[in-house]
Design a protein around this motif. Structure first.
Motif, PDB file in Angstrom:
ATOM      1  N   VAL A   1       0.832  -1.205   0.000  1.00 20.98           N
ATOM      2  CA  VAL A   1       0.000   0.000   0.000  1.00 20.98           C
ATOM      3  C   VAL A   1       0.867   1.256   0.000  1.00 20.98           C
ATOM      4  N   THR A   2       1.905   1.248   0.824  1.00 22.08           N
ATOM      5  CA  THR A   2       2.772   2.422   0.921  1.00 22.08           C
ATOM      6  C   THR A   2       3.482   2.695  -0.395  1.00 22.08           C
ATOM      7  N   ARG A   3       4.022   1.650  -0.993  1.00 25.05           N
ATOM      8  CA  ARG A   3       4.744   1.836  -2.254  1.00 25.05           C
ATOM      9  C   ARG A   3       3.791   2.208  -3.382  1.00 25.05           C
ATOM     10  N   ARG A   4       2.610   1.638  -3.376  1.00 24.38           N
ATOM     11  CA  ARG A   4       1.641   1.926  -4.437  1.00 24.38           C
ATOM     12  C   ARG A   4       1.086   3.340  -4.338  1.00 24.38           C
ATOM     13  N   ASP A   5       0.741   3.752  -3.118  1.00 29.08           N
ATOM     14  CA  ASP A   5       0.029   5.021  -2.931  1.00 29.08           C
ATOM     15  C   ASP A   5       0.912   6.180  -2.485  1.00 29.08           C
TER      16      ASP A   5
ATOM     17  N   ALA B   1       4.704   6.347  -3.029  1.00 25.96           N
ATOM     18  CA  ALA B   1       6.008   5.825  -3.450  1.00 25.96           C
ATOM     19  C   ALA B   1       7.182   6.695  -3.018  1.00 25.96           C
ATOM     20  N   ARG B   2       6.981   8.000  -2.944  1.00 24.70           N
ATOM     21  CA  ARG B   2       8.095   8.891  -2.604  1.00 24.70           C
ATOM     22  C   ARG B   2       8.489   8.816  -1.133  1.00 24.70           C
ATOM     23  N   LEU B   3       7.663   8.173  -0.313  1.00 25.66           N
ATOM     24  CA  LEU B   3       7.924   8.152   1.127  1.00 25.66           C
ATOM     25  C   LEU B   3       8.696   6.916   1.587  1.00 25.66           C
ATOM     26  N   ALA B   4       8.929   5.962   0.708  1.00 25.68           N
ATOM     27  CA  ALA B   4       9.688   4.770   1.122  1.00 25.68           C
ATOM     28  C   ALA B   4      10.306   4.085  -0.086  1.00 25.68           C
ATOM     29  N   ASP B   5      11.635   4.061  -0.105  1.00 26.30           N
ATOM     30  CA  ASP B   5      12.361   3.344  -1.148  1.00 26.30           C
ATOM     31  C   ASP B   5      12.741   1.937  -0.694  1.00 26.30           C
ATOM     32  N   HIS B   6      12.821   1.752   0.635  1.00 29.58           N
ATOM     33  CA  HIS B   6      13.217   0.463   1.204  1.00 29.58           C
ATOM     34  C   HIS B   6      12.330   0.143   2.404  1.00 29.58           C
ATOM     35  N   PHE B   7      12.067  -1.152   2.584  1.00 30.93           N
ATOM     36  CA  PHE B   7      11.256  -1.618   3.704  1.00 30.93           C
ATOM     37  C   PHE B   7      12.065  -2.639   4.501  1.00 30.93           C
ATOM     38  N   MET B   8      12.263  -2.361   5.782  1.00 31.12           N
ATOM     39  CA  MET B   8      13.088  -3.239   6.620  1.00 31.12           C
ATOM     40  C   MET B   8      12.253  -3.937   7.689  1.00 31.12           C
ATOM     41  N   TRP B   9      12.485  -5.213   7.824  1.00 31.59           N
ATOM     42  CA  TRP B   9      11.904  -5.998   8.912  1.00 31.59           C
ATOM     43  C   TRP B   9      13.063  -6.319   9.856  1.00 31.59           C
ATOM     44  N   ILE B  10      13.040  -5.743  11.056  1.00 34.64           N
ATOM     45  CA  ILE B  10      14.137  -5.912  12.012  1.00 34.64           C
ATOM     46  C   ILE B  10      13.615  -6.696  13.208  1.00 34.64           C
TER      47      ILE B  10
ATOM     48  N   ARG C   1      -7.887 -10.747   5.912  1.00 33.93           N
ATOM     49  CA  ARG C   1      -7.989  -9.398   6.488  1.00 33.93           C
ATOM     50  C   ARG C   1      -7.264  -8.369   5.619  1.00 33.93           C
ATOM     51  N   ASN C   2      -6.172  -8.800   4.962  1.00 35.70           N
ATOM     52  CA  ASN C   2      -5.429  -7.871   4.119  1.00 35.70           C
ATOM     53  C   ASN C   2      -6.103  -7.670   2.768  1.00 35.70           C
ATOM     54  N   ALA C   3      -6.682  -8.735   2.209  1.00 40.22           N
ATOM     55  CA  ALA C   3      -7.423  -8.609   0.950  1.00 40.22           C
ATOM     56  C   ALA C   3      -8.576  -7.625   1.130  1.00 40.22           C
ATOM     57  N   LYS C   4      -9.177  -7.661   2.302  1.00 44.50           N
ATOM     58  CA  LYS C   4     -10.293  -6.744   2.582  1.00 44.50           C
ATOM     59  C   LYS C   4      -9.789  -5.307   2.728  1.00 44.50           C
ATOM     60  N   ARG C   5      -8.667  -5.123   3.458  1.00 42.14           N
ATOM     61  CA  ARG C   5      -8.162  -3.773   3.716  1.00 42.14           C
ATOM     62  C   ARG C   5      -7.512  -3.138   2.488  1.00 42.14           C
ATOM     63  N   VAL C   6      -6.914  -3.963   1.626  1.00 42.21           N
ATOM     64  CA  VAL C   6      -6.201  -3.423   0.467  1.00 42.21           C
ATOM     65  C   VAL C   6      -7.081  -3.348  -0.775  1.00 42.21           C
ATOM     66  N   PHE C   7      -7.920  -4.380  -0.998  1.00 40.97           N
ATOM     67  CA  PHE C   7      -8.710  -4.449  -2.225  1.00 40.97           C
ATOM     68  C   PHE C   7     -10.218  -4.422  -2.000  1.00 40.97           C
TER      69      PHE C   7
ATOM     70  N   ILE D   1      -3.984  -7.896  -7.765  1.00 40.11           N
ATOM     71  CA  ILE D   1      -2.587  -7.671  -7.383  1.00 40.11           C
ATOM     72  C   ILE D   1      -1.771  -7.258  -8.609  1.00 40.11           C
ATOM     73  N   ASP D   2      -1.009  -6.206  -8.458  1.00 39.10           N
ATOM     74  CA  ASP D   2      -0.100  -5.753  -9.508  1.00 39.10           C
ATOM     75  C   ASP D   2       1.191  -6.572  -9.386  1.00 39.10           C
ATOM     76  N   ASP D   3       1.391  -7.514 -10.286  1.00 40.10           N
ATOM     77  CA  ASP D   3       2.541  -8.414 -10.208  1.00 40.10           C
ATOM     78  C   ASP D   3       3.871  -7.665 -10.258  1.00 40.10           C
ATOM     79  N   SER D   4       3.955  -6.662 -11.118  1.00 41.89           N
ATOM     80  CA  SER D   4       5.209  -5.915 -11.243  1.00 41.89           C
ATOM     81  C   SER D   4       5.500  -5.136  -9.960  1.00 41.89           C
ATOM     82  N   LEU D   5       4.441  -4.650  -9.305  1.00 39.86           N
ATOM     83  CA  LEU D   5       4.625  -3.938  -8.039  1.00 39.86           C
ATOM     84  C   LEU D   5       5.070  -4.907  -6.952  1.00 39.86           C
ATOM     85  N   ALA D   6       4.515  -6.113  -6.950  1.00 42.67           N
ATOM     86  CA  ALA D   6       4.930  -7.125  -5.972  1.00 42.67           C
ATOM     87  C   ALA D   6       6.410  -7.459  -6.155  1.00 42.67           C
TER      88      ALA D   6
END
Length: 201
Positions: free
Chosen positions: A97-101, A103-112, A139-145, A157-162
């Motif tokens: 959602v963040t990257r799709r909507d 994009a300028r606010l996050a170039d990388h996503f870290m799970w620490i 729950r995510n399919a409902k919140r995102v789509f 789902i946008d495959d290229s975005l995934a």
């Protein structure tokens, strides 16, 4: 663990992750979701349902190929596998959602995290298939789509975005000893002073 204790443990994890990231000398600026000024940069809203979500830490990377890139991180201060997998599914949906909507606010996503999870599929966690799997959790399919039908959600789902998001995902495992084996504040100050002198900061 009681809710308040979980919050305290989570906030401690975010602060420790921020401190570790800063100590790599590859972070120009960073903040947590408790920062009075910058916390709003980590806050977003699910497209459907209107519920908010946020990341724990964010900032700007510096140096080399990551110069000026923004990152958003989720921190799990866990000492067991626990329910990390469930949270990870939600996290990949947040990344999508963040990257799709925004994009300028996050170039990388870290799970620490401080504890590995899903070890049997560890090498596949940062893949497009994992992103899609997370998006198809009901729950995510409902919140995102806004979809309860898995097949319909899959078609949205946008495959290229995934694929793009998978290439931007980082999976980092820390430990208390590892946190200590970093550059000292004094040496980091020297590096930053040099960067300022060279006009790099």
């Amino acid at each position: 663990m009681p809710g308040e204790a979980m919050h305290i443990k989570g906030a401690d994890g975010a602060r420790r992750a921020k401190r570790w990231l800063d100590s790599t000398t590859r972070v120009r600026s960073s903040w947590t979701n408790e920062d009075e000024v910058h916390a709003s940069r980590l806050e977003f809203t699910w497209p459907y349902g209107g519920q908010p979500f946020s990341f724990d830490v964010g900032g700007i990377l510096t140096g080399g190929e990551f110069e000026g890139h923004f990152f958003a991180a989720e921190c799990k201060n866990y000492d067991s596998d626990s329910d990390q997998g469930t949270h990870f599914d939600d996290w990949v949906a947040k990344c999508y959602v963040t990257r799709r909507d925004h994009a300028r606010l996050a170039d990388h996503f870290m799970w620490i995290t401080w504890h590995p999870f899903r070890v049997k599929t560890w090498t596949k966690l940062c893949t497009a298939d994992t992103v899609k799997t997370g998006l198809l959790v009901p729950r995510n399919a409902k919140r995102v789509f806004d979809q309860e039908d898995a097949e319909v959600a899959r078609s949205l789902i946008d495959d290229s975005l995934a694929e793009d998001i998978a290439s931007r995902m980082w999976l980092l495992v820390l430990s208390e000893k590892q946190e200590k084996l970093v550059i000292t504040r004094e040496h980091r100050a020297l590096i930053v002073a040099h960067q300022i002198k060279e006009g790099e900061f």
